[in-house]
Design an enzyme around this catalytic site. Structure first.
Site, PDB file in Angstrom:
ATOM      1  CG  ASP A  18      40.279  46.806  39.616  1.00  0.00           C
ATOM      2  OD1 ASP A  18      39.063  47.065  39.641  1.00  0.00           O
ATOM      3  OD2 ASP A  18      40.830  46.244  38.649  1.00  0.00           O
ATOM      4  CG  ASP A  69      41.943  40.169  34.983  1.00  0.00           C
ATOM      5  OD1 ASP A  69      40.762  40.391  34.659  1.00  0.00           O
ATOM      6  OD2 ASP A  69      42.731  41.052  35.371  1.00  0.00           O
ATOM      7  CD  GLU A  92      38.647  39.977  31.397  1.00  0.00           C
ATOM      8  OE1 GLU A  92      37.835  40.858  31.697  1.00  0.00           O
ATOM      9  OE2 GLU A  92      39.871  40.157  31.428  1.00  0.00           O
ATOM     10  CG  HIS A 151      33.939  41.056  37.967  1.00  0.00           C
ATOM     11  ND1 HIS A 151      33.829  39.981  37.114  1.00  0.00           N
ATOM     12  CD2 HIS A 151      35.181  41.537  37.783  1.00  0.00           C
ATOM     13  CE1 HIS A 151      34.956  39.830  36.457  1.00  0.00           C
ATOM     14  NE2 HIS A 151      35.796  40.767  36.831  1.00  0.00           N
ATOM     15  CG  ASP A 152      34.912  43.825  34.708  1.00  0.00           C
ATOM     16  OD1 ASP A 152      35.283  44.228  35.821  1.00  0.00           O
ATOM     17  OD2 ASP A 152      35.613  43.077  34.011  1.00  0.00           O
ATOM     18  CG  ASP A 168      36.057  49.170  29.859  1.00  0.00           C
ATOM     19  OD1 ASP A 168      35.998  49.780  28.769  1.00  0.00           O
ATOM     20  OD2 ASP A 168      36.120  47.936  29.944  1.00  0.00           O
ATOM     21  CG  LEU A 169      36.350  55.588  28.086  1.00  0.00           C
ATOM     22  CD1 LEU A 169      37.015  56.481  27.062  1.00  0.00           C
ATOM     23  CD2 LEU A 169      35.472  56.410  29.009  1.00  0.00           C
ATOM     24  CD  GLN A 175      33.020  48.018  31.788  1.00  0.00           C
ATOM     25  OE1 GLN A 175      33.327  46.903  31.411  1.00  0.00           O
ATOM     26  NE2 GLN A 175      33.347  48.478  32.968  1.00  0.00           N
ATOM     27  NE  ARG A 178      35.276  47.942  35.446  1.00  0.00           N
ATOM     28  CZ  ARG A 178      36.399  47.380  35.004  1.00  0.00           C
ATOM     29  NH1 ARG A 178      37.150  46.670  35.823  1.00  0.00           N
ATOM     30  NH2 ARG A 178      36.769  47.537  33.742  1.00  0.00           N
TER      31      ARG A 178
END
Length: 499
Positions: free
Chosen positions: A55, A198, A238, A295-296, A345-346, A348, A402
């Site tokens: 990641d 984070d 965040e 970055h996401d 991540d669903l 975004q 990403r």
């Protein structure tokens, strides 16, 4: 000039290795030369080993170390002599490859680090009720538990909120608290001014709850922020989630992200309608970090409804927004979003902001102008600064959604990108924004059927952004105290920089 210690500042957010050739010293050279005069501070995305993990550094094996390929803590300290520094504090998890977790796999309960990591059974008991597991708030489509084998042959369900290589920690355990304290100490010793907590919303797990943003989570964030403040650092929380949650969090911490801003700016430009954006800016926290891209991805949940409470945009508006992004990007964002490309991540859309606006230079510059005129610390992502396009080749190589918006630049590629008219115009806009003392003052806004205006006033200084909604033509108007008013259209900035 902007006050680097206050809220009126502009930060760059970047990976060290994906910009400037790859080291902290290279980045410092870039900030002092090619990017001189643009940024008060820099948010260094995870620089802990390994930066090329599953990641991209958010799965550290040693959170108190700098990946030697980037440089050293001394290099970060040197950078801090010229810019305020933000660093990520990954409070929810650490790498499955870390020495601590490997010791747990080898020794089980006999390991001194056994209390550091969370298993399902530590929270729910040996026979958890299915309804309790279903109540857990999920940031990804798969289970939040991963069965991992210990050296003695047993297989245990460890808590892995994000990926199987990111093992959740028990922040209230004695080794958990020591772990977090050691990170804070290392930060303060090397000039870090801001820490980004984070994934803090997932840090507290409690049976019978959603295990996300609980009252105990607020308490944990407040306690950790207080520790950081004693050491001279401010904390940025965040959290992606319902907008009212962000308002509530902001009352209890130093800084929050304005993650609702990106979809609202896009909605404004797509629909030629600023009502939703104006409403948000009327109620939004002022102690915020504004972003358009990160970055996401481009958050959607931040503008959505929640448990029957209305969102900043309706479901049909959000659906139309997402489809417009996919259309504008030529479908490339669809390859990296939702269940595609191992995405975690669903909620975004993975897409560069430049591609989300169909690489339309004037619309992109207007989006940045809106961000620069919003209250808060303005944070500009390195890809956004350079008007990056979706990196489909990188996505195909890594199959990480990403990565489509996490491009790699050499110093030469940075120099080439800085010659693009839209990038030169954006840099000119940033420098103008930093020269205006009006932004040390009070913010206001007004909206008619045809025009939206963002305005700042401070001790005789003023600055305004006027947007004609139907044409999306925009004008900057500013005045230094005691001097004549000046004005420029945004399109003229682009014209100045055209070849």
């Amino acid at each position: 000039m902007s006050n680097a210690n206050g809220s009126n500042q502009i930060q760059l957010i970047t990976y060290v290795d994906r910009l400037s050739g790859g080291t902290i010293k290279d980045l410092q050279q870039l900030l002092q030369h090619e990017l001189a005069g643009l940024f008060d501070g820099v948010h260094l995305l995870p620089f802990y080993p390994p930066i090329d993990g599953e990641d991209a550094g958010f799965d550290p094996t040693d959170h108190t170390a700098v990946d030697s390929r980037l440089g050293s803590w001394q290099d970060i300290g040197a950078l801090a002599q010229h810019h305020s520094i933000m660093a990520d504090m990954i409070v929810n998890h650490m790498s499955a490859q870390s020495a601590q977790f490997q010791d747990v796999l080898e020794k089980g309960e006999a390991s001194p680090f056994w209390p550091l990591f969370l298993t399902r059974d530590k929270v729910f008991g040996a026979e958890p009720h299915p309804e309790q597991l279903q109540a857990i708030y999920r940031p990804r489509p798969t289970s939040c538990f991963t069965e991992l084998s210990l050296n003695d042959g047993r297989s245990l369900p460890f808590w892995t909120t994000f990926t199987a290589n990111q093992i959740d920690i028990d922040v209230h355990s004695e080794p958990g608290q020591a772990y977090l304290d050691a990170i804070l100490q290392r930060f303060t010793e090397h000039g870090v001014n801001y820490i980004r907590l984070d994934a803090a919303g997932y840090a507290i797990k409690k049976a019978g709850t959603s295990c996300f943003m609980l009252p105990e989570t607020f308490e944990f964030i407040a306690e950790l922020s207080a520790k950081a403040k004693v050491l001279g650092m401010q904390s940025l929380v965040e959290i992606h989630g319902y907008h009212q949650t962000q308002i509530d969090i902001a009352k209890r911490c130093d800084l929050v992200y304005d993650f609702a801003l990106p979809p609202l700016v896009l909605h404004t430009l797509f629909r030629r309608d600023a009502k939703a954006l104006k409403h948000w800016l009327d109620i939004a926290p002022r102690n915020c970090i504004t972003v358009l891209d990160t970055h996401d991805g481009i958050g959607i949940v931040d503008a959505a409804d929640h448990q029957g409470q209305p969102g900043l945009l309706t479901d049909p508006e959000l659906d139309a927004l997402v489809e417009q992004i996919h259309h504008n990007s030529g479908g490339s964002s669809k390859l990296a979003t939702g269940s595609a490309a191992n995405n975690v991540d669903l909620y975004q859309v993975n897409c560069s902001f430049y591609d989300a606006l169909a690489q339309h230079d004037e619309h992109y510059l207007l989006a940045r102008a809106i961000q620069l005129f919003c209250p808060g610390i303005c944070q500009i992502y390195y890809g956004g600064l350079l008007a990056a396009q979706n990196d489909v080749d990188l996505l195909k190589r890594t199959q990480v959604g990403r990565d489509i918006n996490r491009p790699y630049y050499t110093t030469e590629k940075v120099r080439q990108a800085l010659q693009k008219p839209v990038v030169k115009a954006l840099c000119a806009l940033i420098k103008l924004r930093r020269s205006l003392q009006a932004f040390d003052g009070e913010f206001s806004q007004s909206l008619t059927d045809s025009q939206y205006q963002l305005h700042w006033q401070h001790q005789g200084h003023s600055a305004s952004l006027h947007i004609q909604l139907q044409s999306l033509a925009a004008e900057l108007v500013w005045q230094h105290s005691g001097q004549a008013q000046q004005q420029r259209t945004l399109s003229s900035l682009l014209a100045d920089e055209a070849p």
